[in-house]
Design a protein around this motif. Structure first.
Motif, PDB file in Angstrom:
ATOM      1  N   CYS A  87      11.689   0.514  -5.300  1.00  4.82           N
ATOM      2  CA  CYS A  87      11.200  -0.257  -6.446  1.00  4.82           C
ATOM      3  C   CYS A  87       9.733  -0.661  -6.281  1.00  4.82           C
ATOM      4  O   CYS A  87       9.091  -1.084  -7.241  1.00  4.82           O
ATOM      5  N   SER A  88       9.224  -0.599  -5.060  1.00  8.57           N
ATOM      6  CA  SER A  88       7.816  -0.893  -4.704  1.00  8.57           C
ATOM      7  C   SER A  88       7.459  -2.377  -4.720  1.00  8.57           C
ATOM      8  O   SER A  88       6.305  -2.739  -4.551  1.00  8.57           O
ATOM      9  N   LYS A  89       8.425  -3.276  -4.940  1.00 11.47           N
ATOM     10  CA  LYS A  89       8.115  -4.711  -4.944  1.00 11.47           C
ATOM     11  C   LYS A  89       7.538  -5.176  -3.603  1.00 11.47           C
ATOM     12  O   LYS A  89       6.632  -6.010  -3.556  1.00 11.47           O
ATOM     13  N   CYS A  90       8.075  -4.631  -2.528  1.00  6.28           N
ATOM     14  CA  CYS A  90       7.586  -5.035  -1.211  1.00  6.28           C
ATOM     15  C   CYS A  90       6.121  -4.656  -1.034  1.00  6.28           C
ATOM     16  O   CYS A  90       5.310  -5.433  -0.537  1.00  6.28           O
ATOM     17  N   ALA A  91       5.777  -3.426  -1.468  1.00  2.00           N
ATOM     18  CA  ALA A  91       4.400  -2.954  -1.316  1.00  2.00           C
ATOM     19  C   ALA A  91       3.446  -3.752  -2.185  1.00  2.00           C
ATOM     20  O   ALA A  91       2.330  -4.087  -1.769  1.00  2.00           O
ATOM     21  N   ARG A  92       3.881  -4.080  -3.393  1.00  2.00           N
ATOM     22  CA  ARG A  92       3.018  -4.812  -4.319  1.00  2.00           C
ATOM     23  C   ARG A  92       2.769  -6.252  -3.864  1.00  2.00           C
ATOM     24  O   ARG A  92       1.768  -6.859  -4.244  1.00  2.00           O
ATOM     25  N   ASN A  93       3.662  -6.803  -3.048  1.00  2.00           N
ATOM     26  CA  ASN A  93       3.505  -8.190  -2.582  1.00  2.00           C
ATOM     27  C   ASN A  93       3.008  -8.300  -1.146  1.00  2.00           C
ATOM     28  O   ASN A  93       2.881  -9.408  -0.632  1.00  2.00           O
ATOM     29  N   CYS A  94       2.749  -7.158  -0.508  1.00  2.00           N
ATOM     30  CA  CYS A  94       2.229  -7.207   0.867  1.00  2.00           C
ATOM     31  C   CYS A  94       0.743  -7.565   0.838  1.00  2.00           C
ATOM     32  O   CYS A  94      -0.064  -6.860   0.224  1.00  2.00           O
ATOM     33  N   PRO A  95       0.331  -8.644   1.501  1.00  2.00           N
ATOM     34  CA  PRO A  95      -1.070  -9.092   1.419  1.00  2.00           C
ATOM     35  C   PRO A  95      -2.059  -8.205   2.175  1.00  2.00           C
ATOM     36  O   PRO A  95      -3.265  -8.308   1.972  1.00  2.00           O
ATOM     37  N   VAL A  96      -1.556  -7.305   3.039  1.00  2.00           N
ATOM     38  CA  VAL A  96      -2.473  -6.466   3.825  1.00  2.00           C
ATOM     39  C   VAL A  96      -2.237  -4.978   3.585  1.00  2.00           C
ATOM     40  O   VAL A  96      -2.725  -4.130   4.335  1.00  2.00           O
ATOM     41  N   ASN A  97      -1.461  -4.659   2.533  1.00  2.00           N
ATOM     42  CA  ASN A  97      -1.197  -3.260   2.178  1.00  2.00           C
ATOM     43  C   ASN A  97      -0.641  -2.457   3.349  1.00  2.00           C
ATOM     44  O   ASN A  97      -1.051  -1.313   3.616  1.00  2.00           O
ATOM     45  N   ALA A  98       0.318  -3.065   4.048  1.00  2.00           N
ATOM     46  CA  ALA A  98       0.913  -2.392   5.204  1.00  2.00           C
ATOM     47  C   ALA A  98       2.115  -1.536   4.821  1.00  2.00           C
ATOM     48  O   ALA A  98       2.714  -0.897   5.691  1.00  2.00           O
ATOM     49  N   ILE A  99       2.496  -1.545   3.543  1.00  2.00           N
ATOM     50  CA  ILE A  99       3.690  -0.801   3.103  1.00  2.00           C
ATOM     51  C   ILE A  99       3.271   0.305   2.146  1.00  2.00           C
ATOM     52  O   ILE A  99       2.483   0.089   1.217  1.00  2.00           O
ATOM     53  N   SER A 100       3.782   1.493   2.408  1.00  2.00           N
ATOM     54  CA  SER A 100       3.423   2.648   1.575  1.00  2.00           C
ATOM     55  C   SER A 100       4.675   3.437   1.198  1.00  2.00           C
ATOM     56  O   SER A 100       5.721   3.306   1.845  1.00  2.00           O
ATOM     57  N   GLY A 101       4.550   4.263   0.166  1.00  2.00           N
ATOM     58  CA  GLY A 101       5.666   5.100  -0.279  1.00  2.00           C
ATOM     59  C   GLY A 101       5.544   5.446  -1.749  1.00  2.00           C
ATOM     60  O   GLY A 101       4.601   5.012  -2.432  1.00  2.00           O
ATOM     61  N   LYS A 102       6.497   6.218  -2.217  1.00  2.00           N
ATOM     62  CA  LYS A 102       6.542   6.626  -3.619  1.00  2.00           C
ATOM     63  C   LYS A 102       7.681   5.920  -4.323  1.00  2.00           C
ATOM     64  O   LYS A 102       8.743   5.683  -3.730  1.00  2.00           O
ATOM     65  N   VAL A 103       7.460   5.615  -5.598  1.00  2.00           N
ATOM     66  CA  VAL A 103       8.479   4.954  -6.400  1.00  2.00           C
ATOM     67  C   VAL A 103       9.732   5.820  -6.433  1.00  2.00           C
ATOM     68  O   VAL A 103       9.661   7.051  -6.552  1.00  2.00           O
ATOM     69  N   LYS A 104      10.877   5.163  -6.292  1.00  2.00           N
ATOM     70  CA  LYS A 104      12.204   5.782  -6.272  1.00  2.00           C
ATOM     71  C   LYS A 104      12.490   6.559  -4.987  1.00  2.00           C
ATOM     72  O   LYS A 104      13.479   7.269  -4.881  1.00  2.00           O
ATOM     73  N   GLU A 105      11.599   6.375  -3.981  1.00  2.00           N
ATOM     74  CA  GLU A 105      11.836   6.931  -2.659  1.00  2.00           C
ATOM     75  C   GLU A 105      11.677   5.805  -1.631  1.00  2.00           C
ATOM     76  O   GLU A 105      10.974   4.826  -1.896  1.00  2.00           O
ATOM     77  N   PRO A 106      12.318   5.924  -0.458  1.00  2.00           N
ATOM     78  CA  PRO A 106      12.220   4.848   0.544  1.00  2.00           C
ATOM     79  C   PRO A 106      10.772   4.588   0.977  1.00  2.00           C
ATOM     80  O   PRO A 106      10.014   5.524   1.206  1.00  2.00           O
ATOM     81  N   PHE A 107      10.426   3.310   1.066  1.00  2.00           N
ATOM     82  CA  PHE A 107       9.087   2.919   1.511  1.00  2.00           C
ATOM     83  C   PHE A 107       9.091   2.723   3.037  1.00  2.00           C
ATOM     84  O   PHE A 107      10.146   2.593   3.669  1.00  2.00           O
ATOM     85  N   VAL A 108       7.880   2.700   3.607  1.00  2.00           N
ATOM     86  CA  VAL A 108       7.724   2.584   5.059  1.00  2.00           C
ATOM     87  C   VAL A 108       6.704   1.493   5.372  1.00  2.00           C
ATOM     88  O   VAL A 108       5.694   1.366   4.676  1.00  2.00           O
ATOM     89  N   ILE A 109       6.985   0.717   6.460  1.00  2.00           N
ATOM     90  CA  ILE A 109       6.057  -0.341   6.900  1.00  2.00           C
ATOM     91  C   ILE A 109       5.241   0.169   8.083  1.00  2.00           C
ATOM     92  O   ILE A 109       5.794   0.671   9.065  1.00  2.00           O
ATOM     93  N   ASN A 110       3.926   0.017   7.997  1.00  2.00           N
ATOM     94  CA  ASN A 110       3.031   0.359   9.106  1.00  2.00           C
ATOM     95  C   ASN A 110       2.994  -0.842  10.055  1.00  2.00           C
ATOM     96  O   ASN A 110       2.372  -1.858   9.755  1.00  2.00           O
ATOM     97  N   THR A 111       3.686  -0.721  11.198  1.00  2.00           N
ATOM     98  CA  THR A 111       3.804  -1.863  12.128  1.00  2.00           C
ATOM     99  C   THR A 111       2.466  -2.266  12.734  1.00  2.00           C
ATOM    100  O   THR A 111       2.308  -3.404  13.187  1.00  2.00           O
ATOM    101  N   GLU A 112       1.500  -1.351  12.745  1.00  2.00           N
ATOM    102  CA  GLU A 112       0.186  -1.681  13.291  1.00  2.00           C
ATOM    103  C   GLU A 112      -0.580  -2.620  12.374  1.00  2.00           C
ATOM    104  O   GLU A 112      -1.343  -3.480  12.806  1.00  2.00           O
ATOM    105  N   THR A 113      -0.377  -2.446  11.074  1.00  2.00           N
ATOM    106  CA  THR A 113      -1.100  -3.234  10.067  1.00  2.00           C
ATOM    107  C   THR A 113      -0.360  -4.519   9.707  1.00  2.00           C
ATOM    108  O   THR A 113      -0.966  -5.524   9.343  1.00  2.00           O
ATOM    109  N   CYS A 114       0.971  -4.468   9.804  1.00  2.00           N
ATOM    110  CA  CYS A 114       1.830  -5.593   9.382  1.00  2.00           C
ATOM    111  C   CYS A 114       1.456  -6.884  10.119  1.00  2.00           C
ATOM    112  O   CYS A 114       1.259  -6.890  11.330  1.00  2.00           O
TER     113      CYS A 114
END
Length: 623
Positions: A577-604
């Motif tokens: 749904c991309s809600k997590c990516a849209r609310n991440c203050p440092v843009n550490a989450i990436s992915g495509k809508v309707k596909e699983p997103f991924v968190i960059n642990t280095e940036t998080c």
């Protein structure tokens, strides 16, 4: 009213006892710092006002006119249950009292003598009416703290009625100064400030100096985090400490004394000032005390809160108006202390032991505690334990008895992990040490120390690396900076610990911590510096695997080290749904809508915004 002779004091004691006996009901409201913070002053004022209204009214339980005494007492010790109210002659103890409870207390107990059971301590199906029957108190031996919570902390007559100044009277009229020193030496009273040095030997060294101007100094600074033993004595039974100082002054030939107390203890300072003024008015301090020819005055100096001023030479320098910093020794304080004169320096609890030793004798004192460490020790027990507060037990009591019998066990039935004993200058005791006797010599063998008496209980959810970092941060901030080992060594150790809890440590860092700790211990100028590394060295010894997990696996098993927490998205639960990516203050989450997103642990940055905004519960943390 000035007491001019020994006989005057004895008459005053009889009068004070009779005055108390006239009160057929005594209400003692805890007016220590903790209970005052919980609202006990309002309770005191309310009950005081109600007592005025019934004075002279016939009491139902006694069939006689009411004489109700409402008094502010010192700390009762059971801080977890405050505000506390004790009512005599039944010795009822009411816990967690609120202002609105006063009416019920007055109507049922004061007027009819009946207990208010819902305000009493409950454990399982048991209701403990008498204070002394509560397990927290029943397992203690309260000698130094005997009067705390049982007398009006602001009334010298109440102290005199409880046997106060009997020891000073005995010393002045039945003993020579050498006899007093011999009694204290025979008792083997050891300093309760942390070092455990023999008090009588210290007094003997001062008494034999050629210089005739001598001083008696009381260390009431008490800088250890979580420690409040000395504060409670100064607030709840200040005359006991003053009497001990006066006896010390008589023994060593001093005419002036100083109390060094931290400015963060305003109530202690207030009550000490009241006690000194009362003692002067009664002729128990000042010129020609009780007609004995002995002169002794006491001054109060407020410290600015520097931890290093708990060290003797730094403390005396601060009283003199200099910067509080330790000096090289010799000469020692007993030779050149305050104003470069011979000085007796003990802490509050040590002086509070003196009157009862003089009154009861050294052999009586040896019946309590262990052979090498006679007497009792007051501890402030805090942390993950059910019954936090101030306790007093015989030296040699085991840690298990304190944590489980008096402390009521670890909170939430969690597993016991460790106790930090002696504050930042102490070390850790672990589950294998639960049956070790707590006395000076036993703890020294374990690489720990009683210190002033702080006991911080930790459960299985505590990160020991973070504990070491916390205490090292405190010690480094409080270093006076005079000597290189403490000034620079603690800074380097703190930097390494911060690196480890941030997930950037290495195995080499653990070896370097040990090397630095041993060097600081061996080469620091003062006792505080020499013990600065103890929390780190003891946790490294007892919890090395936990350190290794931090530096090798980059993992904190307890989840306390925020930098090591990893936020992970479960692919099977993520709807894209991309809600997590849209609310991440440092843009550490990436992915495509309707596909699983991924968190960059280095940036998080581990803020948790992704978890808060995920509508599917697809994000979890891993330690």
């Amino acid at each position: 009213m000035k007491l001019l002779t020994r006989q005057d004091l004895q008459k005053e004691r009889v009068n004070a006892i009779n005055k108390i006996k006239k009160q057929n009901c005594r209400i003692l409201i805890c007016a220590g710092t903790g209970c005052l913070a919980g609202g006990s002053e309002k309770i005191y004022n309310k009950l005081k006002e109600m007592a005025k209204e019934v004075e002279g009214v016939t009491l139902e339980f006694a069939k006689e006119a009411a004489h109700v005494g409402v008094h502010p007492s010192g700390c009762h010790g059971f801080c977890e249950m405050g505000p506390l109210v004790r009512i005599e002659p039944w010795n009822y103890l009411y816990i967690k009292v609120k202002e609105e409870d006063c009416e019920e207390i007055f109507q049922k107990t004061v007027l009819r003598g009946e207990p208010v059971e819902h305000l009493m301590y409950h454990q399982e199906d048991n209701v403990y009416q008498e204070q002394e029957s509560i397990p927290f108190y029943a397992k203690q031996t309260r000698l130094v703290l005997k009067n705390c919570g049982h007398i009006n902390a602001e009334d010298i007559d109440e102290y005199i009625a409880a046997g106060g100044y009997e020891a000073l009277e005995k010393a002045l009229f039945e003993m020579k100064p050498d006899d007093v020193i011999a009694q204290i030496t025979e008792s083997n009273l050891r300093g309760r400030g942390g070092g455990g040095f023999q008090t009588g030997y210290k007094w003997k060294q001062v008494a034999r100096q050629q210089e005739k101007i001598r001083y008696v100094v009381c260390n009431g600074d008490e800088g250890d985090p979580g420690a409040f033993m000395d504060r409670s004595v100064m607030e709840g039974d200040p005359h006991k400490m003053l009497e001990g100082m006066a006896i010390a002054a008589y023994a060593v030939g001093a005419q002036e004394g100083y109390i060094y107390v931290r400015a963060e203890y305003p109530l202690a300072i207030k009550r000490l000032k009241m006690a000194i003024k009362q003692a002067e008015e009664f002729g128990l301090l000042g010129e020609d005390i009780l007609g004995s020819g002995f002169n002794f005055t006491i001054h109060i100096n407020r410290g600015a809160g520097a931890f290093v001023c708990g060290e003797g030479s730094a403390l005396t320098a601060s009283i003199e108006g200099e910067r509080g910093m330790p000096r090289t020794k010799p000469p020692r304080t007993v030779e050149q202390g305050l104003f470069a004169k011979p000085t007796v320096l003990n802490n509050v609890e040590t002086y509070a032991n003196v009157p009862m030793i003089i009154t009861n004798g050294a052999s009586w004192y040896h019946e309590i505690g262990t052979q090498g460490s006679p007497g009792t020790k007051a501890f402030a027990i805090t942390g993950s334990v059910n019954n936090t507060g101030l306790i007093e037990v015989p030296m040699g009591t085991t840690l298990r008895e304190i944590v489980y019998d008096i402390g009521g066990g670890v909170k939430n039935d969690a597993a016991f992990k460790a106790v930090q004993i002696g504050g930042p200058s102490g070390g850790c005791l672990v589950s294998d040490n639960l049956d070790v006797k707590l006395d000076f010599d036993s703890l020294t063998k374990l690489g720990a120390m009683i210190g002033s008496g702080g006991l911080v209980v930790m459960d299985e959810g505590t990160c020991m690396v973070e504990v070491a970092r916390f205490f090292m941060n405190f010690t480094q901030n409080e270093s006076c900076g005079k000597c290189v080992p403490c000034r620079e060594g603690t800074k380097r150790m703190l930097e390494i610990l911060e690196r480890i809890v941030a997930g950037n440590g290495t195995l080499e860092d653990l070896d370097l911590l040990e090397e630095l700790g041993e060097a600081i211990t061996a080469t620091s100028l003062c006792g505080l510096g020499k013990s600065a590394a103890l929390p780190v060295l003891s946790t490294l010894k007892n919890f090395r695997k936990e350190y290794e997990e931090h530096v090798v696996d980059k993992r904190c098993r307890t989840g306390n080290c925020q930098a090591m927490i990893r936020f992970i998205i479960q692919p099977e639960a993520c709807k894209g749904c991309s809600k997590c990516a849209r609310n991440c203050p440092v843009n550490a989450i990436s992915g495509k809508v309707k596909e699983p997103f991924v968190i960059n642990t280095e940036t998080c940055i581990k803020c948790g915004a992704c978890i808060d905004n995920c509508p599917f519960g697809a994000i979890y943390t891993e330690n």
